[in-house]
Write a protein that holds these residues in place. Structure first.
Motif, PDB file in Angstrom:
ATOM      1  N   ALA A  39     -15.385  23.875  28.086  1.00  0.00           N
ATOM      2  CA  ALA A  39     -15.702  23.591  26.685  1.00  0.00           C
ATOM      3  C   ALA A  39     -17.017  24.262  26.299  1.00  0.00           C
ATOM      4  CB  ALA A  39     -15.779  22.087  26.442  1.00  0.00           C
ATOM      5  N   ARG A  40     -17.000  24.917  25.130  1.00  0.00           N
ATOM      6  CA  ARG A  40     -18.183  25.616  24.630  1.00  0.00           C
ATOM      7  C   ARG A  40     -18.386  25.270  23.175  1.00  0.00           C
ATOM      8  NH1 ARG A  40     -15.099  29.939  26.357  1.00  0.00           N
ATOM      9  NH2 ARG A  40     -15.209  30.187  28.572  1.00  0.00           N
ATOM     10  N   SER A  41     -19.577  25.566  22.685  1.00  0.00           N
ATOM     11  CA  SER A  41     -19.897  25.333  21.286  1.00  0.00           C
ATOM     12  C   SER A  41     -20.660  26.547  20.761  1.00  0.00           C
ATOM     13  CB  SER A  41     -20.751  24.076  21.158  1.00  0.00           C
ATOM     14  OG  SER A  41     -21.073  23.839  19.816  1.00  0.00           O
ATOM     15  N   TYR A  42     -20.213  27.079  19.608  1.00  0.00           N
ATOM     16  CA  TYR A  42     -20.856  28.228  18.982  1.00  0.00           C
ATOM     17  C   TYR A  42     -20.999  27.943  17.487  1.00  0.00           C
ATOM     18  CZ  TYR A  42     -19.450  30.865  23.157  1.00  0.00           C
ATOM     19  OH  TYR A  42     -19.275  31.308  24.443  1.00  0.00           O
ATOM     20  N   ALA A  43     -22.059  28.459  16.903  1.00  0.00           N
ATOM     21  CA  ALA A  43     -22.250  28.376  15.455  1.00  0.00           C
ATOM     22  C   ALA A  43     -22.875  29.686  15.003  1.00  0.00           C
ATOM     23  CB  ALA A  43     -23.157  27.206  15.095  1.00  0.00           C
ATOM     24  N   GLY A  44     -22.591  30.061  13.758  1.00  0.00           N
ATOM     25  CA  GLY A  44     -23.158  31.297  13.231  1.00  0.00           C
ATOM     26  C   GLY A  44     -22.439  31.738  11.975  1.00  0.00           C
ATOM     27  N   ARG A  45     -22.374  33.051  11.786  1.00  0.00           N
ATOM     28  CA  ARG A  45     -21.701  33.663  10.635  1.00  0.00           C
ATOM     29  C   ARG A  45     -20.546  34.505  11.143  1.00  0.00           C
ATOM     30  NH1 ARG A  45     -22.226  32.047   5.985  1.00  0.00           N
ATOM     31  NH2 ARG A  45     -21.679  34.041   5.141  1.00  0.00           N
ATOM     32  N   LEU A  46     -19.465  34.504  10.386  1.00  0.00           N
ATOM     33  CA  LEU A  46     -18.258  35.249  10.715  1.00  0.00           C
ATOM     34  C   LEU A  46     -17.874  36.064   9.491  1.00  0.00           C
ATOM     35  CD1 LEU A  46     -15.613  35.584  12.499  1.00  0.00           C
ATOM     36  CD2 LEU A  46     -14.740  33.630  11.228  1.00  0.00           C
ATOM     37  N   ALA A  47     -17.664  37.362   9.674  1.00  0.00           N
ATOM     38  CA  ALA A  47     -17.208  38.219   8.580  1.00  0.00           C
ATOM     39  C   ALA A  47     -15.955  38.938   9.027  1.00  0.00           C
ATOM     40  CB  ALA A  47     -18.290  39.229   8.201  1.00  0.00           C
ATOM     41  N   VAL A  48     -14.921  38.882   8.207  1.00  0.00           N
ATOM     42  CA  VAL A  48     -13.670  39.590   8.467  1.00  0.00           C
ATOM     43  C   VAL A  48     -13.492  40.606   7.355  1.00  0.00           C
ATOM     44  CG1 VAL A  48     -11.165  39.386   8.714  1.00  0.00           C
ATOM     45  CG2 VAL A  48     -12.652  37.575   9.594  1.00  0.00           C
ATOM     46  N   THR A 182     -11.948  44.474  10.975  1.00  0.00           N
ATOM     47  CA  THR A 182     -13.215  44.374  11.686  1.00  0.00           C
ATOM     48  C   THR A 182     -13.712  42.941  11.568  1.00  0.00           C
ATOM     49  OG1 THR A 182     -13.725  46.672  11.129  1.00  0.00           O
ATOM     50  CG2 THR A 182     -15.554  45.300  11.906  1.00  0.00           C
ATOM     51  N   VAL A 183     -14.023  42.354  12.707  1.00  0.00           N
ATOM     52  CA  VAL A 183     -14.579  40.995  12.755  1.00  0.00           C
ATOM     53  C   VAL A 183     -15.994  41.113  13.318  1.00  0.00           C
ATOM     54  CG1 VAL A 183     -14.372  38.697  13.778  1.00  0.00           C
ATOM     55  CG2 VAL A 183     -12.308  39.953  13.125  1.00  0.00           C
ATOM     56  N   ARG A 184     -16.959  40.647  12.536  1.00  0.00           N
ATOM     57  CA  ARG A 184     -18.361  40.632  12.963  1.00  0.00           C
ATOM     58  C   ARG A 184     -18.787  39.176  13.130  1.00  0.00           C
ATOM     59  NH1 ARG A 184     -18.049  45.013   9.745  1.00  0.00           N
ATOM     60  NH2 ARG A 184     -18.949  46.935  10.560  1.00  0.00           N
ATOM     61  N   ILE A 185     -19.362  38.899  14.282  1.00  0.00           N
ATOM     62  CA  ILE A 185     -19.813  37.549  14.584  1.00  0.00           C
ATOM     63  C   ILE A 185     -21.298  37.612  14.890  1.00  0.00           C
ATOM     64  CG2 ILE A 185     -19.613  35.615  16.198  1.00  0.00           C
ATOM     65  CD1 ILE A 185     -16.689  36.715  16.705  1.00  0.00           C
ATOM     66  N   LYS A 186     -22.076  36.815  14.185  1.00  0.00           N
ATOM     67  CA  LYS A 186     -23.520  36.703  14.453  1.00  0.00           C
ATOM     68  C   LYS A 186     -23.787  35.246  14.802  1.00  0.00           C
ATOM     69  CE  LYS A 186     -27.882  37.828  14.587  1.00  0.00           C
ATOM     70  NZ  LYS A 186     -28.393  37.352  15.840  1.00  0.00           N
ATOM     71  N   LEU A 187     -24.091  35.021  16.068  1.00  0.00           N
ATOM     72  CA  LEU A 187     -24.335  33.665  16.551  1.00  0.00           C
ATOM     73  C   LEU A 187     -25.739  33.214  16.190  1.00  0.00           C
ATOM     74  CD1 LEU A 187     -22.751  34.002  20.106  1.00  0.00           C
ATOM     75  CD2 LEU A 187     -21.718  32.997  18.048  1.00  0.00           C
ATOM     76  N   ASP A 188     -25.886  31.915  15.863  1.00  0.00           N
ATOM     77  CA  ASP A 188     -27.192  31.356  15.558  1.00  0.00           C
ATOM     78  C   ASP A 188     -28.108  31.428  16.773  1.00  0.00           C
ATOM     79  OD1 ASP A 188     -26.497  30.802  12.967  1.00  0.00           O
ATOM     80  OD2 ASP A 188     -26.059  28.693  13.339  1.00  0.00           O
ATOM     81  N   SER A 189     -27.571  31.148  17.957  1.00  0.00           N
ATOM     82  CA  SER A 189     -28.350  31.274  19.183  1.00  0.00           C
ATOM     83  C   SER A 189     -27.440  31.809  20.266  1.00  0.00           C
ATOM     84  CB  SER A 189     -28.941  29.922  19.601  1.00  0.00           C
ATOM     85  OG  SER A 189     -27.926  28.967  19.750  1.00  0.00           O
TER      86      SER A 189
END
Length: 190
Positions: A39-48, A182-189
């Motif tokens: 189990a993992r947890s991620y947060a951030g911004r997602l652009a498709v 194109t999928v861009r993912i920018k993680l908060d941390s």
């Protein structure tokens, strides 16, 4: 039919962004077992980005928890309100939004219905960690992939660039079948 659901999602994002009062507060799903080592947890911004079709392209905040087998994904408007949430477990995916609830058999079916394109949501857990999804084969990027010697891999027809994973940035691109996604993912941390 698919375009209608995508337009509903985009309209919801726009409405929430403008008005700020259409918060969706669906009941909390069963959390992945705390003892699940995967189990993992991620947060951030997602652009498709759908090449040549701005109406199907979007950007949102996200909160992703669990695994590819059991978990949840919340999409968040630019002003911080929850627009919708997907909750999944083996054989069942539930999408909850201001428009109501919709059920799907797989995460891939949800993504294809909402975006009109196949986006491998289950693979994102591993991709965000900068590695290939363990469920299917992959190969390292080479100069033949058109990505130079950028660190990354190819999987499921996607080129996943991980050169900036330490900064929390992952870029995945699928060229075929057209249109290019194109999928861009920018993680908060990271």
């Amino acid at each position: 039919m698919k375009r209608r659901h995508l337009h509903q999602l985009l309209a919801s994002l726009a409405l929430v962004g403008l008005v700020g009062c259409a918060t969706v507060t669906p009941p909390a799903p069963p959390a992945p077992a705390a003892s699940d080592p995967l189990a993992r947890s991620y947060a951030g911004r997602l652009a498709v980005q759908v090449d040549g079709d701005e109406a199907r392209s979007f950007s949102a905040g996200f909160d992703l928890q669990g695994t590819d087998v059991r978990g949840q994904l919340a999409l968040i408007s630019p002003i911080g309100t929850q627009v919708g949430r997907a909750v999944w477990q083996p054989g069942a995916v539930l999408w909850q939004s201001a428009d109501g609830e919709r059920r799907f058999d797989t995460l891939d079916a949800l993504a294809e219905d909402m975006l009109g394109e196949a986006v491998p949501l289950a693979a994102l857990f591993d991709w965000m960690a900068g590695r290939p999804w363990s469920a299917l084969p992959s190969r390292p990027l080479t100069t033949a992939d058109g990505a130079g010697m950028e660190p990354g891999f190819r999987q499921l027809g996607w080129t996943v660039q991980t050169g900036r994973a330490s900064d929390g940035l992952i870029v995945a691109q699928r060229r075929l079948p057209a249109p290019t996604l194109t999928v861009r993912i920018k993680l908060d941390s990271p």
